[in-house]
Design a protein around this motif. Structure first.
Motif, PDB file in Angstrom:
ATOM      1  N   PHE A 105     -24.619   3.972   4.230  1.00  0.00           N
ATOM      2  CA  PHE A 105     -23.692   3.732   4.907  1.00  0.00           C
ATOM      3  C   PHE A 105     -23.425   2.362   5.587  1.00  0.00           C
ATOM      4  N   LEU A 106     -24.635   1.700   5.823  1.00  0.00           N
ATOM      5  CA  LEU A 106     -24.577   0.313   6.337  1.00  0.00           C
ATOM      6  C   LEU A 106     -23.835  -0.490   5.125  1.00  0.00           C
ATOM      7  N   CYS A 107     -24.240  -0.272   3.935  1.00  0.00           N
ATOM      8  CA  CYS A 107     -23.769  -0.903   2.678  1.00  0.00           C
ATOM      9  C   CYS A 107     -22.358  -0.635   2.612  1.00  0.00           C
ATOM     10  N   GLY A 108     -21.594   0.557   2.787  1.00  0.00           N
ATOM     11  CA  GLY A 108     -20.378   1.025   2.865  1.00  0.00           C
ATOM     12  C   GLY A 108     -19.768   0.174   3.738  1.00  0.00           C
ATOM     13  N   ILE A 109     -20.206   0.086   5.288  1.00  0.00           N
ATOM     14  CA  ILE A 109     -19.531  -0.671   6.262  1.00  0.00           C
ATOM     15  C   ILE A 109     -19.426  -2.074   5.866  1.00  0.00           C
ATOM     16  N   ILE A 110     -20.579  -2.669   5.293  1.00  0.00           N
ATOM     17  CA  ILE A 110     -20.348  -4.053   4.767  1.00  0.00           C
ATOM     18  C   ILE A 110     -19.315  -4.285   4.009  1.00  0.00           C
ATOM     19  N   LEU A 111     -19.252  -3.356   2.955  1.00  0.00           N
ATOM     20  CA  LEU A 111     -18.168  -3.688   1.727  1.00  0.00           C
ATOM     21  C   LEU A 111     -16.660  -3.445   2.596  1.00  0.00           C
ATOM     22  N   LEU A 145     -16.035  -3.893   5.631  1.00  0.00           N
ATOM     23  CA  LEU A 145     -15.477  -5.192   6.481  1.00  0.00           C
ATOM     24  C   LEU A 145     -15.215  -6.484   5.226  1.00  0.00           C
ATOM     25  N   LYS A 146     -15.969  -6.679   4.361  1.00  0.00           N
ATOM     26  CA  LYS A 146     -15.779  -7.658   3.662  1.00  0.00           C
ATOM     27  C   LYS A 146     -14.490  -7.530   2.917  1.00  0.00           C
ATOM     28  N   TYR A 147     -14.123  -6.171   2.338  1.00  0.00           N
ATOM     29  CA  TYR A 147     -12.913  -6.192   1.390  1.00  0.00           C
ATOM     30  C   TYR A 147     -11.787  -6.102   2.165  1.00  0.00           C
ATOM     31  N   ASN A 148     -11.735  -5.523   3.290  1.00  0.00           N
ATOM     32  CA  ASN A 148     -10.631  -5.101   4.245  1.00  0.00           C
ATOM     33  C   ASN A 148     -10.196  -6.606   4.900  1.00  0.00           C
ATOM     34  N   ALA A 149     -11.312  -7.457   5.150  1.00  0.00           N
ATOM     35  CA  ALA A 149     -10.890  -8.724   5.738  1.00  0.00           C
ATOM     36  C   ALA A 149     -10.234  -9.538   4.842  1.00  0.00           C
ATOM     37  N   GLY A 150     -10.570  -9.536   3.585  1.00  0.00           N
ATOM     38  CA  GLY A 150      -9.972 -10.191   2.494  1.00  0.00           C
ATOM     39  C   GLY A 150      -8.945  -9.700   2.142  1.00  0.00           C
ATOM     40  N   HIS A 151      -8.361  -8.573   2.290  1.00  0.00           N
ATOM     41  CA  HIS A 151      -7.104  -7.799   1.794  1.00  0.00           C
ATOM     42  C   HIS A 151      -6.123  -8.440   3.224  1.00  0.00           C
ATOM     43  N   ARG A 152      -6.711  -8.528   4.463  1.00  0.00           N
ATOM     44  CA  ARG A 152      -5.737  -8.882   5.418  1.00  0.00           C
ATOM     45  C   ARG A 152      -5.158 -10.479   5.268  1.00  0.00           C
ATOM     46  N   VAL A 153      -6.307 -11.154   4.779  1.00  0.00           N
ATOM     47  CA  VAL A 153      -5.970 -12.394   4.609  1.00  0.00           C
ATOM     48  C   VAL A 153      -4.852 -12.787   3.328  1.00  0.00           C
ATOM     49  N   LEU A 154      -4.949 -11.868   2.310  1.00  0.00           N
ATOM     50  CA  LEU A 154      -4.184 -11.859   1.285  1.00  0.00           C
ATOM     51  C   LEU A 154      -2.685 -11.493   1.606  1.00  0.00           C
ATOM     52  N   SER A 155      -2.713 -10.503   2.497  1.00  0.00           N
ATOM     53  CA  SER A 155      -1.468  -9.892   2.914  1.00  0.00           C
ATOM     54  C   SER A 155      -0.571 -10.524   3.763  1.00  0.00           C
TER      55      SER A 155
END
Length: 78
Positions: free
Chosen positions: A58-64, A66-76
């Motif tokens: 679950f910690l790995c899931g949270i890291i992923l 945060l990583k991919y959600n932040a990148g998505h916000r920047v792209l959007s």
């Protein structure tokens, strides 16, 4: 114990996390952490190992998330 690993693999491969909820991930992680503490208190190896593996996933899931959600916000925002 290994139930979340397919989701981690999917998040890693697709780099999409829009269908996941951060509060849900945090809630499960908190619950697993508390079970881990309880296992440590009881000195119960099965509880400790199973919850340590679950907590790691679950910690790995949270890291992923945060990583991919932040990148998505920047792209959007472009």
């Amino acid at each position: 114990m290994f139930g979340f690993y397919p989701q981690i693999i999917k998040m890693y491969r697709t780099k999409l996390v829009g269908d996941l909820s951060l509060p849900m991930l945090l809630q499960y992680t908190t619950g697993i952490f508390l079970w881990l503490l309880y296992g440590i208190y009881l000195e119960n190896t099965i509880l400790i190992v199973s919850n340590a593996v679950s907590l790691a996933s679950f910690l790995c899931g949270i890291i992923l998330y945060l990583k991919y959600n932040a990148g998505h916000r920047v792209l959007s925002n472009r």
